[in-house]
Design a protein around this motif. Structure first.
Motif, PDB file in Angstrom:
ATOM      1  N   LYS A  25      -6.091  27.874 -25.171  1.00 51.09           N
ATOM      2  CA  LYS A  25      -4.726  27.990 -25.699  1.00 51.09           C
ATOM      3  C   LYS A  25      -4.054  26.651 -26.009  1.00 51.09           C
ATOM      4  CE  LYS A  25      -4.747  32.496 -25.058  1.00 51.09           C
ATOM      5  NZ  LYS A  25      -5.520  33.195 -26.024  1.00 51.09           N
ATOM      6  N   TYR A  26      -4.748  25.803 -26.766  1.00 47.54           N
ATOM      7  CA  TYR A  26      -4.119  24.583 -27.245  1.00 47.54           C
ATOM      8  C   TYR A  26      -4.726  24.175 -28.583  1.00 47.54           C
ATOM      9  CZ  TYR A  26      -8.181  21.995 -25.431  1.00 47.54           C
ATOM     10  OH  TYR A  26      -9.451  21.536 -25.176  1.00 47.54           O
ATOM     11  N   HIS A  27      -4.027  23.272 -29.269  1.00 47.28           N
ATOM     12  CA  HIS A  27      -4.486  22.717 -30.546  1.00 47.28           C
ATOM     13  C   HIS A  27      -4.899  21.269 -30.338  1.00 47.28           C
ATOM     14  CE1 HIS A  27      -1.940  26.096 -31.755  1.00 47.28           C
ATOM     15  NE2 HIS A  27      -2.656  26.144 -32.856  1.00 47.28           N
ATOM     16  N   LYS A  28      -5.787  20.789 -31.204  1.00 49.99           N
ATOM     17  CA  LYS A  28      -6.241  19.406 -31.125  1.00 49.99           C
ATOM     18  C   LYS A  28      -6.563  18.885 -32.518  1.00 49.99           C
ATOM     19  CE  LYS A  28     -10.786  18.629 -30.005  1.00 49.99           C
ATOM     20  NZ  LYS A  28     -11.206  18.074 -31.231  1.00 49.99           N
ATOM     21  N   LEU A  29      -6.597  17.568 -32.626  1.00 50.96           N
ATOM     22  CA  LEU A  29      -7.060  16.940 -33.860  1.00 50.96           C
ATOM     23  C   LEU A  29      -8.579  16.984 -33.897  1.00 50.96           C
ATOM     24  CD1 LEU A  29      -4.766  13.786 -33.931  1.00 50.96           C
ATOM     25  CD2 LEU A  29      -4.613  15.800 -35.412  1.00 50.96           C
ATOM     26  N   PRO A  30      -9.166  17.053 -35.080  1.00 48.19           N
ATOM     27  CA  PRO A  30     -10.629  16.980 -35.150  1.00 48.19           C
ATOM     28  C   PRO A  30     -11.109  15.586 -34.751  1.00 48.19           C
ATOM     29  CG  PRO A  30      -9.674  17.117 -37.360  1.00 48.19           C
ATOM     30  CD  PRO A  30      -8.552  17.242 -36.391  1.00 48.19           C
ATOM     31  N   GLY A  31     -12.223  15.564 -34.067  1.00 48.88           N
ATOM     32  CA  GLY A  31     -12.813  14.304 -33.632  1.00 48.88           C
ATOM     33  C   GLY A  31     -13.498  14.477 -32.300  1.00 48.88           C
ATOM     34  N   GLY A  32     -14.150  13.410 -31.851  1.00 50.15           N
ATOM     35  CA  GLY A  32     -14.850  13.501 -30.579  1.00 50.15           C
ATOM     36  C   GLY A  32     -15.566  12.220 -30.231  1.00 50.15           C
ATOM     37  N   GLY A  33     -16.437  12.328 -29.253  1.00 51.35           N
ATOM     38  CA  GLY A  33     -17.085  11.174 -28.651  1.00 51.35           C
ATOM     39  C   GLY A  33     -18.117  10.494 -29.524  1.00 51.35           C
ATOM     40  N   ILE A  34     -18.248   9.201 -29.279  1.00 52.46           N
ATOM     41  CA  ILE A  34     -19.242   8.381 -29.961  1.00 52.46           C
ATOM     42  C   ILE A  34     -20.569   8.535 -29.228  1.00 52.46           C
ATOM     43  CG2 ILE A  34     -19.896   6.005 -30.528  1.00 52.46           C
ATOM     44  CD1 ILE A  34     -16.875   5.403 -30.758  1.00 52.46           C
ATOM     45  N   GLU A  35     -21.591   8.899 -29.979  1.00 57.91           N
ATOM     46  CA  GLU A  35     -22.918   9.076 -29.405  1.00 57.91           C
ATOM     47  C   GLU A  35     -23.719   7.787 -29.525  1.00 57.91           C
ATOM     48  OE1 GLU A  35     -24.538  12.503 -31.415  1.00 57.91           O
ATOM     49  OE2 GLU A  35     -23.098  13.859 -30.439  1.00 57.91           O
ATOM     50  N   GLU A  36     -24.810   7.722 -28.785  1.00 56.92           N
ATOM     51  CA  GLU A  36     -25.658   6.533 -28.799  1.00 56.92           C
ATOM     52  C   GLU A  36     -26.094   6.205 -30.229  1.00 56.92           C
ATOM     53  OE1 GLU A  36     -29.745   4.833 -26.776  1.00 56.92           O
ATOM     54  OE2 GLU A  36     -28.619   6.427 -25.765  1.00 56.92           O
ATOM     55  N   GLY A  37     -25.966   4.928 -30.599  1.00 60.88           N
ATOM     56  CA  GLY A  37     -26.353   4.476 -31.924  1.00 60.88           C
ATOM     57  C   GLY A  37     -25.245   4.581 -32.962  1.00 60.88           C
ATOM     58  N   GLU A  38     -24.095   5.151 -32.574  1.00 60.13           N
ATOM     59  CA  GLU A  38     -22.969   5.288 -33.494  1.00 60.13           C
ATOM     60  C   GLU A  38     -21.912   4.220 -33.223  1.00 60.13           C
ATOM     61  OE1 GLU A  38     -22.488   9.968 -34.611  1.00 60.13           O
ATOM     62  OE2 GLU A  38     -21.613   9.347 -32.699  1.00 60.13           O
ATOM     63  N   ASN A  39     -21.048   4.017 -34.209  1.00 63.05           N
ATOM     64  CA  ASN A  39     -19.836   3.240 -34.019  1.00 63.05           C
ATOM     65  C   ASN A  39     -18.661   4.183 -34.268  1.00 63.05           C
ATOM     66  OD1 ASN A  39     -19.407   3.408 -36.857  1.00 63.05           O
ATOM     67  ND2 ASN A  39     -20.559   1.522 -37.189  1.00 63.05           N
ATOM     68  N   TYR A  40     -17.441   3.654 -34.200  1.00 63.17           N
ATOM     69  CA  TYR A  40     -16.269   4.518 -34.378  1.00 63.17           C
ATOM     70  C   TYR A  40     -16.298   5.247 -35.718  1.00 63.17           C
ATOM     71  CZ  TYR A  40     -13.899   2.832 -30.165  1.00 63.17           C
ATOM     72  OH  TYR A  40     -13.566   2.559 -28.861  1.00 63.17           O
ATOM     73  N   MET A  41     -16.672   4.552 -36.785  1.00 66.05           N
ATOM     74  CA  MET A  41     -16.646   5.169 -38.124  1.00 66.05           C
ATOM     75  C   MET A  41     -17.729   6.218 -38.306  1.00 66.05           C
ATOM     76  SD  MET A  41     -14.253   4.473 -40.160  1.00 66.05           S
ATOM     77  CE  MET A  41     -12.927   4.021 -39.087  1.00 66.05           C
ATOM     78  N   SER A  42     -18.947   5.925 -37.872  1.00 67.82           N
ATOM     79  CA  SER A  42     -20.012   6.915 -38.050  1.00 67.82           C
ATOM     80  C   SER A  42     -19.732   8.160 -37.199  1.00 67.82           C
ATOM     81  CB  SER A  42     -21.390   6.320 -37.755  1.00 67.82           C
ATOM     82  OG  SER A  42     -21.460   5.804 -36.441  1.00 67.82           O
TER      83      SER A  42
END
Length: 171
Positions: free
Chosen positions: A50-67
């Protein structure tokens, strides 16, 4: 990226915290305010809790913020985006989860066609539903949310802060 807020249990549960007494695991994440051509923004409704959120999530191994941002937006919202700029950074100290999370949020615009989100098994089990609403409506939705769980309470505060910051910076 400019730090716009720090959130801890003091704001969420009212419980005072001494951050020096806790060993935290660090999680970095990317989130976005995604606008479409109708000047609506993407918001995810987590129906189970029962809540709303912005799309997005955690950075996985080998990724940076943009990827991570581009992968998460495709998974949760089914969109490709142009990044227009930074909204800011929020740091969360979640005592019960021993989690220190750094979330960077970006102002983005949708490009191309909307495709079916490719939600994870966990996201499907939480009942993620994509909505497109005005920025003002997104703020009202989050302000009126009453998350059922600890994490949802943090998410509400974090994402509401990002949305209000977007209004202040004329996103």
């Amino acid at each position: 990226m400019r730090l716009i807020r720090e959130i801890d249990d003091t704001q969420i549960t009212g419980e005072e915290m001494n951050l020096m007494d806790i060993t935290f695991n660090v999680r970095k994440s990317s989130r976005a305010i995604v606008s479409n051509s109708s000047e609506q923004v993407a918001i995810i409704y987590v129906s189970k809790d029962k809540y709303h959120k912005l799309p997005g999530g955690g950075i996985e191994e080998g990724e940076n913020y943009m990827s991570a941002l581009h992968r998460e937006l495709m998974e949760e919202a089914g969109v490709e985006v142009n990044v227009l700029g930074d909204i800011g950074m929020i740091m969360e100290y979640r005592k019960d989860h021993r989690l220190f999370q750094i979330s960077n949020c970006y102002n983005t615009e949708m490009i191309g066609e909307l495709v079916e989100p490719s939600l994870t098994k966990d996201e499907r089990s939480k009942g993620f539903v994509l909505k497109w609403v005005s920025l003002d409506e997104a703020i009202v939705l989050l302000e009126n949310d009453h998350p059922r769980n600890y994490a949802g309470k943090f998410i509400k505060e974090r994402d509401l802060t990002f949305l209000k910051e977007a209004v202040k910076t004329n996103v």
